[in-house]
Design a protein around this motif. Sequence first.
Motif, PDB file in Angstrom:
ATOM      1  N   ARG A   1       0.850  -1.192   0.000  1.00  0.00           N
ATOM      2  CA  ARG A   1       0.000   0.000   0.000  1.00  0.00           C
ATOM      3  C   ARG A   1       0.881   1.235   0.000  1.00  0.00           C
ATOM      4  O   ARG A   1       1.905   1.287   0.686  1.00  0.00           O
ATOM      5  CB  ARG A   1      -0.908   0.051   1.240  1.00  0.00           C
ATOM      6  CG  ARG A   1      -1.860  -1.130   1.365  1.00  0.00           C
ATOM      7  CD  ARG A   1      -2.887  -1.137   0.232  1.00  0.00           C
ATOM      8  NE  ARG A   1      -3.937  -2.103   0.434  1.00  0.00           N
ATOM      9  CZ  ARG A   1      -3.975  -3.303  -0.102  1.00  0.00           C
ATOM     10  NH1 ARG A   1      -3.005  -3.717  -0.858  1.00  0.00           N
ATOM     11  NH2 ARG A   1      -4.983  -4.114   0.112  1.00  0.00           N
ATOM     12  N   VAL A   2       0.477   2.244  -0.777  1.00  0.00           N
ATOM     13  CA  VAL A   2       1.179   3.519  -0.839  1.00  0.00           C
ATOM     14  C   VAL A   2       0.155   4.616  -0.620  1.00  0.00           C
ATOM     15  O   VAL A   2      -0.923   4.598  -1.219  1.00  0.00           O
ATOM     16  CB  VAL A   2       1.866   3.726  -2.213  1.00  0.00           C
ATOM     17  CG1 VAL A   2       2.531   5.089  -2.276  1.00  0.00           C
ATOM     18  CG2 VAL A   2       2.862   2.624  -2.488  1.00  0.00           C
ATOM     19  N   SER A   3       0.489   5.547   0.260  1.00  0.00           N
ATOM     20  CA  SER A   3      -0.395   6.696   0.459  1.00  0.00           C
ATOM     21  C   SER A   3       0.415   7.974   0.312  1.00  0.00           C
ATOM     22  O   SER A   3       1.605   8.010   0.626  1.00  0.00           O
ATOM     23  CB  SER A   3      -1.064   6.650   1.835  1.00  0.00           C
ATOM     24  OG  SER A   3      -0.098   6.743   2.854  1.00  0.00           O
ATOM     25  N   SER A   4      -0.228   9.011  -0.199  1.00  0.00           N
ATOM     26  CA  SER A   4       0.414  10.308  -0.380  1.00  0.00           C
ATOM     27  C   SER A   4      -0.267  11.332   0.507  1.00  0.00           C
ATOM     28  O   SER A   4      -1.483  11.275   0.713  1.00  0.00           O
ATOM     29  CB  SER A   4       0.304  10.771  -1.833  1.00  0.00           C
ATOM     30  OG  SER A   4       0.979   9.871  -2.678  1.00  0.00           O
ATOM     31  N   ASN A   5       0.525  12.246   1.017  1.00  0.00           N
ATOM     32  CA  ASN A   5      -0.011  13.304   1.862  1.00  0.00           C
ATOM     33  C   ASN A   5       0.560  14.626   1.370  1.00  0.00           C
ATOM     34  O   ASN A   5       1.761  14.758   1.185  1.00  0.00           O
ATOM     35  CB  ASN A   5       0.387  13.057   3.325  1.00  0.00           C
ATOM     36  CG  ASN A   5      -0.231  14.073   4.248  1.00  0.00           C
ATOM     37  OD1 ASN A   5      -1.302  14.593   3.983  1.00  0.00           O
ATOM     38  ND2 ASN A   5       0.448  14.369   5.333  1.00  0.00           N
ATOM     39  N   VAL A   6      -0.310  15.580   1.134  1.00  0.00           N
ATOM     40  CA  VAL A   6       0.103  16.915   0.747  1.00  0.00           C
ATOM     41  C   VAL A   6      -0.510  17.885   1.748  1.00  0.00           C
ATOM     42  O   VAL A   6      -1.716  17.867   1.984  1.00  0.00           O
ATOM     43  CB  VAL A   6      -0.376  17.285  -0.684  1.00  0.00           C
ATOM     44  CG1 VAL A   6       0.009  18.710  -1.034  1.00  0.00           C
ATOM     45  CG2 VAL A   6       0.166  16.299  -1.685  1.00  0.00           C
ATOM     46  N   SER A   7       0.341  18.701   2.359  1.00  0.00           N
ATOM     47  CA  SER A   7      -0.173  19.698   3.294  1.00  0.00           C
ATOM     48  C   SER A   7       0.472  21.037   2.977  1.00  0.00           C
ATOM     49  O   SER A   7       1.607  21.105   2.513  1.00  0.00           O
ATOM     50  CB  SER A   7       0.116  19.291   4.746  1.00  0.00           C
ATOM     51  OG  SER A   7       1.504  19.184   4.956  1.00  0.00           O
ATOM     52  N   SER A   8      -0.271  22.078   3.199  1.00  0.00           N
ATOM     53  CA  SER A   8       0.265  23.411   2.947  1.00  0.00           C
ATOM     54  C   SER A   8      -0.063  24.299   4.124  1.00  0.00           C
ATOM     55  O   SER A   8      -1.055  24.111   4.829  1.00  0.00           O
ATOM     56  CB  SER A   8      -0.300  23.990   1.652  1.00  0.00           C
ATOM     57  OG  SER A   8      -1.687  24.157   1.768  1.00  0.00           O
ATOM     58  N   SER A   9       0.810  25.244   4.351  1.00  0.00           N
ATOM     59  CA  SER A   9       0.575  26.229   5.398  1.00  0.00           C
ATOM     60  C   SER A   9       0.955  27.585   4.850  1.00  0.00           C
ATOM     61  O   SER A   9       1.836  27.714   4.003  1.00  0.00           O
ATOM     62  CB  SER A   9       1.396  25.897   6.648  1.00  0.00           C
ATOM     63  OG  SER A   9       2.772  25.967   6.344  1.00  0.00           O
ATOM     64  N   SER A  10       0.283  28.609   5.311  1.00  0.00           N
ATOM     65  CA  SER A  10       0.610  29.957   4.853  1.00  0.00           C
ATOM     66  C   SER A  10       0.744  30.868   6.059  1.00  0.00           C
ATOM     67  O   SER A  10       0.076  30.710   7.068  1.00  0.00           O
ATOM     68  CB  SER A  10      -0.463  30.485   3.896  1.00  0.00           C
ATOM     69  OG  SER A  10      -1.706  30.509   4.546  1.00  0.00           O
ATOM     70  N   ALA A  11       1.654  31.791   5.938  1.00  0.00           N
ATOM     71  CA  ALA A  11       1.880  32.788   6.983  1.00  0.00           C
ATOM     72  C   ALA A  11       1.960  34.136   6.299  1.00  0.00           C
ATOM     73  O   ALA A  11       2.553  34.267   5.238  1.00  0.00           O
ATOM     74  CB  ALA A  11       3.175  32.489   7.735  1.00  0.00           C
TER      75      ALA A  11
END
Length: 98
Positions: free
Chosen positions: A45-55
């Motif tokens: 199994r392969v999972s991808s995670n994309v997260s973004s943050s802004s300041a």
Amino acid sequence: VVITVAKAQREIKIGMTSADVIEVLGSPNMVTTDDKRRETWVYDRVSSNVSSSSAGVWLLFAGAGSESTTRNQRTLTIIVKFDENNRVRDFAYRTSTF
């Protein structure tokens, strides 16, 4: 079926039938046999995670801001080995994050 390390640790037991393993983990990605005709099932199994943050910093009416994006992938491989009676004789798992 969602597969996790915790689920494998908690629910896969030596002596389980192949039907029990399918109920817990679903169908394997690959099935092989050894020289004694015992099956080995592999779950990948392969999972991808994309997260973004802004300041942002705002001064008077002009603004300045930044945004960062983090991407990672996680793999989970579970190998289940069966005996001649199609019962679990051994299992192992490996995870990696990159």
